[in-house]
Design a protein around this motif. Structure first.
Motif, PDB file in Angstrom:
ATOM      1  N   ILE A  31       0.905  -0.944  -0.190  1.00  0.00           N
ATOM      2  CA  ILE A  31      -0.167  -0.117   0.010  1.00  0.00           C
ATOM      3  C   ILE A  31       0.992   1.127   0.008  1.00  0.00           C
ATOM      4  O   ILE A  31       1.667   1.394   1.004  1.00  0.00           O
ATOM      5  CB  ILE A  31      -0.921   0.124   1.183  1.00  0.00           C
ATOM      6  N   ALA A  32       0.741   2.010  -0.984  1.00  0.00           N
ATOM      7  CA  ALA A  32       1.781   3.038  -1.226  1.00  0.00           C
ATOM      8  C   ALA A  32       1.210   4.106  -0.255  1.00  0.00           C
ATOM      9  O   ALA A  32       0.162   4.285   0.424  1.00  0.00           O
ATOM     10  CB  ALA A  32       1.569   3.743  -2.810  1.00  0.00           C
ATOM     11  N   ALA A  33       2.191   5.213  -0.136  1.00  0.00           N
ATOM     12  CA  ALA A  33       1.736   6.292   0.865  1.00  0.00           C
ATOM     13  C   ALA A  33       0.489   7.042   0.509  1.00  0.00           C
ATOM     14  O   ALA A  33      -0.131   7.687   0.993  1.00  0.00           O
ATOM     15  CB  ALA A  33       2.925   7.319   0.965  1.00  0.00           C
ATOM     16  N   SER A  43       4.615  -5.125  11.737  1.00  0.00           N
ATOM     17  CA  SER A  43       4.310  -5.664  10.585  1.00  0.00           C
ATOM     18  C   SER A  43       2.928  -5.767  10.100  1.00  0.00           C
ATOM     19  O   SER A  43       1.905  -5.834  11.261  1.00  0.00           O
ATOM     20  CB  SER A  43       4.771  -7.317  10.442  1.00  0.00           C
ATOM     21  N   TYR A  44       2.611  -5.829   8.962  1.00  0.00           N
ATOM     22  CA  TYR A  44       1.486  -5.716   8.498  1.00  0.00           C
ATOM     23  C   TYR A  44       1.033  -7.151   7.931  1.00  0.00           C
ATOM     24  O   TYR A  44       1.819  -7.555   6.995  1.00  0.00           O
ATOM     25  CB  TYR A  44       1.054  -4.590   7.458  1.00  0.00           C
ATOM     26  N   TRP A  45      -0.313  -7.679   8.005  1.00  0.00           N
ATOM     27  CA  TRP A  45      -0.743  -8.802   7.310  1.00  0.00           C
ATOM     28  C   TRP A  45      -2.035  -8.798   6.657  1.00  0.00           C
ATOM     29  O   TRP A  45      -2.975  -8.255   7.317  1.00  0.00           O
ATOM     30  CB  TRP A  45      -0.570  -9.874   8.453  1.00  0.00           C
ATOM     31  N   LEU A  46      -2.464  -9.744   5.646  1.00  0.00           N
ATOM     32  CA  LEU A  46      -3.633 -10.075   5.304  1.00  0.00           C
ATOM     33  C   LEU A  46      -3.936 -11.358   6.032  1.00  0.00           C
ATOM     34  O   LEU A  46      -3.156 -12.335   5.491  1.00  0.00           O
ATOM     35  CB  LEU A  46      -3.722 -10.140   3.653  1.00  0.00           C
ATOM     36  N   ILE A  67       2.145  -8.066   4.038  1.00  0.00           N
ATOM     37  CA  ILE A  67       1.937  -6.862   3.216  1.00  0.00           C
ATOM     38  C   ILE A  67       2.735  -5.656   3.455  1.00  0.00           C
ATOM     39  O   ILE A  67       2.824  -5.510   4.613  1.00  0.00           O
ATOM     40  CB  ILE A  67       0.279  -6.458   2.912  1.00  0.00           C
ATOM     41  N   GLU A  68       3.286  -5.055   2.547  1.00  0.00           N
ATOM     42  CA  GLU A  68       3.994  -3.707   3.163  1.00  0.00           C
ATOM     43  C   GLU A  68       3.191  -2.572   3.011  1.00  0.00           C
ATOM     44  O   GLU A  68       2.347  -2.501   2.189  1.00  0.00           O
ATOM     45  CB  GLU A  68       5.219  -3.615   2.010  1.00  0.00           C
ATOM     46  N   VAL A  69       3.196  -1.950   4.099  1.00  0.00           N
ATOM     47  CA  VAL A  69       2.668  -0.626   4.062  1.00  0.00           C
ATOM     48  C   VAL A  69       3.656   0.645   4.308  1.00  0.00           C
ATOM     49  O   VAL A  69       4.386   0.718   5.244  1.00  0.00           O
ATOM     50  CB  VAL A  69       1.560  -0.595   5.345  1.00  0.00           C
ATOM     51  N   GLU A  70       3.644   1.709   3.184  1.00  0.00           N
ATOM     52  CA  GLU A  70       4.659   2.780   3.218  1.00  0.00           C
ATOM     53  C   GLU A  70       4.504   3.586   4.222  1.00  0.00           C
ATOM     54  O   GLU A  70       5.132   4.185   5.169  1.00  0.00           O
ATOM     55  CB  GLU A  70       4.337   3.389   1.833  1.00  0.00           C
ATOM     56  N   ASP A  71       3.164   4.100   4.656  1.00  0.00           N
ATOM     57  CA  ASP A  71       2.527   4.945   5.711  1.00  0.00           C
ATOM     58  C   ASP A  71       1.515   4.658   6.218  1.00  0.00           C
ATOM     59  O   ASP A  71       1.612   4.082   7.633  1.00  0.00           O
ATOM     60  CB  ASP A  71       2.643   6.346   4.933  1.00  0.00           C
ATOM     61  N   ALA A  72       0.404   4.671   5.739  1.00  0.00           N
ATOM     62  CA  ALA A  72      -0.773   4.014   6.722  1.00  0.00           C
ATOM     63  C   ALA A  72      -1.691   3.226   5.473  1.00  0.00           C
ATOM     64  O   ALA A  72      -1.617   3.283   4.347  1.00  0.00           O
ATOM     65  CB  ALA A  72      -1.659   5.507   6.959  1.00  0.00           C
ATOM     66  N   CYS A  73      -2.563   2.388   6.074  1.00  0.00           N
ATOM     67  CA  CYS A  73      -3.315   1.326   5.497  1.00  0.00           C
ATOM     68  C   CYS A  73      -4.337   2.077   4.695  1.00  0.00           C
ATOM     69  O   CYS A  73      -4.967   1.717   3.528  1.00  0.00           O
ATOM     70  CB  CYS A  73      -3.898   0.497   6.220  1.00  0.00           C
TER      71      CYS A  73
END
Length: 182
Positions: A44-46, A77-80, A89-95
């Motif tokens: 998820i991009a910024a 860390s973020y996960w689905l 899942i990579e999160v650049e700033d916020a979901c």
């Protein structure tokens, strides 16, 4: 079944907003702890754009479906998460990105880029980050995941705060939140 977005936030009462929030049935991600762990190859991009293997996900319905599976763990860390698998899942700033805010009956209701509605309060706190020259305002959405207010939503929230006084605070759900970074 075609997706029908909720009505304009400014025209909704607090009861209508609460009804729309309650109508969104989310999977019980926090109750699942699958052993199968892998990479989703998603980020998820910024700016709130979702990508899979470097290509943007263009179907809003897919983004909404994946957003309901997000979990942010204490290690950052973020996960689905689904019952049988957990994908990083990579999160650049916020979901999420908060794209609108409305003060309704003394509470603050936010619309997210996924068309979800969130009412700020004890369970959905507003957090100011950054520095005084470049503040960033975040809203807790669920499971540790936050929404960053876009520029126009920040401006709307700032106007609400300034209408109350000069202390740059807002109140919602019986809580008071500062819009100034600590």
């Amino acid at each position: 079944m075609p997706y029908t977005p909720p009505p304009e936030l400014a025209g909704m009462s607090l009861a209508q907003i609460a009804e729309a929030v309650a109508a969104r049935k989310l999977p019980p991600v926090e109750q699942w702890s699958p052993d199968n762990v892998d990479e989703s190859h998603m980020r998820i991009a910024a700016d709130g754009t979702w990508y899979h293997e470097g290509s943007p996900i263009k179907r809003p319905g897919m983004v909404r479906a994946f957003a309901g599976l997000l979990n942010h763990e204490e290690d950052g860390s973020y996960w689905l998460v689904v019952p049988y698998q957990k994908l990083s899942i990579e999160v650049e700033d916020a979901c999420f990105i908060a794209t609108d805010v409305s003060e309704t009956e003394g509470d603050l209701a936010f619309r997210l880029n996924t068309d979800e509605l969130v009412v700020a309060g004890p369970d959905n706190r507003i957090r100011a980050a950054g520095d005084p020259d470049q503040p960033a305002i975040y809203l807790h959405v669920r499971r540790g995941c936050e929404a960053r207010l876009n520029r126009s939503t920040y401006e709307q929230l700032a106007r609400i705060a300034l209408a109350r006084g000069d202390d740059w605070t807002v109140t919602s759900g019986g809580e008071t939140f500062s819009l100034l970074p600590a």
